[in-house]
Design a protein around this motif. Structure first.
Motif, mmCIF file in Angstrom:
data_model
loop_
_atom_site.group_PDB
_atom_site.id
_atom_site.type_symbol
_atom_site.label_atom_id
_atom_site.label_comp_id
_atom_site.label_asym_id
_atom_site.label_seq_id
_atom_site.Cartn_x
_atom_site.Cartn_y
_atom_site.Cartn_z
ATOM 1 N N LEU A 82 157.446 -56.396 7.769
ATOM 2 C CA LEU A 82 157.784 -55.857 6.948
ATOM 3 C C LEU A 82 157.522 -54.556 6.089
ATOM 4 O O LEU A 82 158.051 -53.882 5.552
ATOM 5 N N SER A 83 156.398 -53.818 7.231
ATOM 6 C CA SER A 83 155.783 -52.588 7.542
ATOM 7 C C SER A 83 156.689 -52.317 9.107
ATOM 8 O O SER A 83 156.545 -52.842 9.799
ATOM 9 N N ARG A 84 157.472 -50.679 8.391
ATOM 10 C CA ARG A 84 157.374 -49.824 9.323
ATOM 11 C C ARG A 84 156.179 -48.976 10.259
ATOM 12 O O ARG A 84 156.618 -48.670 11.430
ATOM 13 N N ASP A 85 155.428 -49.550 9.736
ATOM 14 C CA ASP A 85 153.882 -48.699 10.892
ATOM 15 C C ASP A 85 152.896 -50.171 10.752
ATOM 16 O O ASP A 85 152.811 -51.127 10.305
ATOM 17 N N ARG A 121 164.602 -52.909 19.132
ATOM 18 C CA ARG A 121 165.423 -52.078 17.852
ATOM 19 C C ARG A 121 165.034 -51.367 17.005
ATOM 20 O O ARG A 121 164.220 -52.841 16.053
ATOM 21 N N SER A 122 165.180 -50.642 16.266
ATOM 22 C CA SER A 122 165.123 -49.656 15.421
ATOM 23 C C SER A 122 164.964 -50.382 13.577
ATOM 24 O O SER A 122 165.766 -51.505 13.714
ATOM 25 N N GLY A 123 163.810 -51.473 13.021
ATOM 26 C CA GLY A 123 164.179 -52.149 11.375
ATOM 27 C C GLY A 123 164.004 -53.018 11.954
ATOM 28 O O GLY A 123 164.271 -54.486 11.262
ATOM 29 N N LEU A 124 163.997 -53.764 13.364
ATOM 30 C CA LEU A 124 164.072 -55.500 13.541
ATOM 31 C C LEU A 124 163.214 -55.604 13.427
ATOM 32 O O LEU A 124 163.027 -55.931 15.613
#
Length: 761
Positions: A82-85, A121-124
């Motif tokens: 769920l996290s971007r980092d 891929r960004s966000g996946l």
């Protein structure tokens, strides 16, 4: 469902399934990354988990061996994706998300957790790198940097897997019969297998430098990359000595800048190991800062040689022709776009030459694909030798090539180069002791005169090439704007002809053939007419160019056969003594195959004997790769009782050999010779020669275009058998044939000669 879902869950799952690794088992290379992560962060456990619809599967792990996966509800990765980092949990018992987790309250009693999301891929985020231990703790910024680098390595591994699968799919679609492609395929598979076997922990290692003392520590993985025995004492000087001078200078500058600005970095450098092998490595550097001092530098060293080689090979395969090694259409298009941009800035010219080998199909059909491939390879070699290093030769497919001439000072130079290329192609070459023709035709366009973008230049070059082939081949034709209008007219006409075929607008008209001795009607020739809804009745002179389209030529021929046999059957029922009907057959109708079967079947369906039909062919159908097919087809028809007539004799490629090789019953003298026999002694001599030739070979002679009684008298006097032309009747629709036959006066049709005639001049 008691666990949260990412915003783009469907897309995330699609990305995961497309990777196709869920059921592929453990990865040795990723196991090594997990082992390195555990050692560098001094924690008990590490794993790489991929989050499916309802479960988490481990594709790599270190510190435990009895776990294959977890439910998604119990998985820490459920929250990590769920996290971007990076997700850090210093003490799981104090975090409401994990305090009651099965793996916190029970074995292995996880208290500390750090997870880095994995995304191609960004966000996946498809999964995560998880590192955890049994004691709560805090994590430093430097350790976060290590986790990020390790996560990047994992992403690189998945991308390599993805690229390998993409290459495999591309290879499966290549032509399996091309030996060169098979060689490349085997080499690629060999290298991919080697890469899979060698991408273990030995390709990744950790390093650490005490900035104050200069003491350097390596993990075993770094020693293996250097080709040195593990544990051997090393220094920064020894470490740098394995980089070439320029790379060493580049790294030192980067490292010193990092110390000054206290910023991490990553760099790819050439490298020479202890065995003297040249490699390519990726080196990352993180910094540990205490107050205003950098006390420690550390990071990861990775050998990326095979990965880069695989990427380069896949790029080459995607952008080059497998047989000739030339750039393909896509790469040529990129080079053309670049050349046009440069030409616009410099004010120079760019030329596009589209080449087509004139005899390629003949070679392929007669000698086989091996000879055809040899011809293509030789043509590619000659074309490449004709251009400079700044120019490009590409293969479009089949026997078509593009020559891109960049930076011409004068547009007229394009035709000069075209003539030089034609000269280079003109000489034959020997393949398997057989001399093969390498001749070609060229269509030439230049920018900006003939277009300023790639699409326009290529389209106009194709138009010019069409003109070159139509003009007899073996020449170069420069594009002229008027050609575009002619091409558009031809395309519009083809479309209108297809509609006319659907609407039944084509029909045969019939012109009688007369016996010059008796004046009786012995047969008719079916002449194609187009009953145009707006323009009225049109003859072939209005639409003859459509026969250059093989598909239309065959369709019209079938239509003519269908209608002619129908009309003959109708005349038989009316009791008309029409003799026979001749129809013209084009080269594409022979090429399609089964022409005798179709003709005899049409006659049988109409209840007509084969003797009712005469097949007329011009000598052009005897030429080229279809000659044997034509001979066999005519022989079959002749043996069945169909008469064979050679049309337009003497106007083109007339050869006595054709009269010997092909079953010819009749020769038709072209109207161009008959028209002036009253006044032109050369035409009169040619007509006499053809008649004498027919008499000596036992072949009947038919004269076309007879318009005057004097012409008829000359033909009868010199022994011509039959005649047709406006003197007797113009071409008539089928409905008027019975009345013509009924009212025919044979005596009036016989040309009378009251005294010897002299056409000798």
């Amino acid at each position: 469902m008691k666990f949260p879902l990412p915003e783009h869950e469907a897309e995330r799952l699609a990305e995961l399934y497309a990777l196709d690794v869920l059921d592929s088992g453990r990865s040795a290379a990723l196991d090594g990354v997990c082992e390195l992560a555990r050692q560098m962060l001094r924690l008990e456990f590490a794993c790489v988990g991929l989050v499916d619809r309802s479960r988490q599967l481990f594709v790599a792990q270190s510190g435990f061996d009895d776990m294959e996966g977890t439910t998604r509800e119990d998985s820490f990765s459920t929250w990590t994706i769920l996290s971007r980092d990076i997700l850090v949990v210093p003490d799981t018992t104090k975090d409401l998300r994990f305090a009651d987790n099965h793996y916190v309250t029970g074995p292995p009693h996880i208290r500390f957790y750090i997870g880095a999301p994995i995304a191609l891929r960004s966000g996946l985020n498809i999964g995560s790198l998880c590192i955890f231990g049994r004691e709560p703790r805090e994590i430093t910024a430097a350790e976060l940097g290590i986790v990020r680098h390790l996560a990047n390595i994992i992403v690189d591994q998945f991308r390599l897997h993805e690229a390998t699968r993409r290459a495999r799919r591309e290879l499966e679609h290549r032509r399996t019969g091309q030996s060169l492609l098979e060689m490349q395929s085997r080499e690629l598979w060999r290298r991919q297998t080697l890469l899979a076997q060698t991408e273990r922990l030995a390709k990744v290692g950790g390093w650490e430098l005490d900035v104050a003392s200069g003491r350097l520590n390596w993990s075993d993985g770094v020693y293996r990359i250097y080709g040195l025995a593990p544990g051997k004492e090393t220094t920064a000087e020894i470490a740098l000595s394995h980089f070439p001078p320029e790379a060493r200078t580049q790294y030192v500058r980067k490292f010193e800048a990092a110390l000054r600005h206290r910023e991490p970095f990553e760099i790819e450098l050439p490298f020479v190991n202890a065995q003297g092998h040249h490699r390519l490595v990726r080196k990352s550097c993180e910094l540990e800062v205490d107050g205003d001092r950098v006390v420690r530098a550390f990071g990861i060293l990775q050998d990326i040689t095979e990965q880069k080689e695989a990427e380069q090979r896949m790029w080459h395969m995607a952008n080059h022709d497998a047989l000739t090694g030339l750039p393909n259409r896509g790469l040529m298009r990129d080079k053309l776009d670049l050349a046009l941009r440069r030409a616009r800035r410099s004010g120079k010219h760019v030329a596009v030459l589209l080449a087509d080998l004139d005899q390629f199909k003949d070679v392929n059909d007669t000698l086989g694909h091996d000879a055809g491939d040899a011809l293509l390879i030789e043509a590619a070699r000659r074309l490449t030798n004709c251009v400079s290093e700044v120019d490009t030769v590409a293969r479009l497919g089949g026997d078509e090539f593009i020559i891109l001439l960049a930076g011409l000072d004068n547009p007229s130079d394009a035709m000069v180069e075209a003539q030089r290329i034609l000269a280079a192609l003109s000489s034959p070459f020997v393949c398997r002791r057989t001399a093969l023709s390498c001749r070609g035709s060229l269509g030439v366009t230049t920018a900006p005169d003939h277009g300023t973008d790639a699409s326009t230049l290529l389209k106009n070059a194709d138009i010019a090439l069409y003109r070159a082939k139509a003009a007899g081949r073996g020449i170069a034709v420069e594009y002229d704007p008027q050609m575009q209008q002619a091409t558009e007219t031809r395309i519009q006409l083809s479309a209108r002809v297809r509609l006319a075929l659907e609407n039944g607008e084509f029909l045969p008209y019939y012109q009688p053939k007369i016996c010059l001795n008796t004046g009786t009607i012995v047969g008719f020739e079916a002449l194609l007419r187009w009953r145009h809804p707006r323009k009225g009745l049109l003859g072939p002179q209005e639409f003859g160019q459509i026969f250059e389209d093989p598909d239309l030529s065959v369709a019209i021929g079938e239509r003519l056969l269908q209608l002619t046999t129908r009309d003959m059957a109708s005349w038989v029922r009316l009791g008309c003594a029409f003799g026979h009907v001749a129809i013209n057959v084009s080269s594409p109708e022979f090429t399609r195959g089964e022409l005798p079967e179709r003709m005899l079947s049409a006659l049988d369906a109409a209840g007509l004997p084969p003797e009712r039909l005469v097949v007329e062919v011009t000598e052009t159908v005897f030429l080229g790769r279809t000659a044997e097919t034509v001979r066999q087809s005519l022989q079959t028809l002749h043996q069945a009782g169909v008469f064979i007539a050679l049309d337009d004799f003497g106007t083109g490629y007339a050869s006595l050999t054709h009269l010997k090789q092909f079953p010819v019953d009749r020769i038709k003298i072209d109207r161009s010779f008959v028209h002036d026999i009253e006044h032109d002694i050369d035409d009169a001599a040619i007509v006499r020669a053809v008649i004498n030739l027919g008499q000596s070979l036992g072949i009947e002679i038919v004269a076309e275009g007879v318009e005057t009684a004097a012409q008829a008298a000359f033909l009868r006097l010199n022994g011509c058998d039959f005649a047709q032309g406006f003197l007797y009747s113009k071409a008539l629709p089928a409905t008027r044939v019975p009345s013509l036959i009924k009212g025919w006066n044979a005596a009036e049709a016989v040309p009378h000669v009251t005294a010897p005639l002299d056409w000798t001049g």
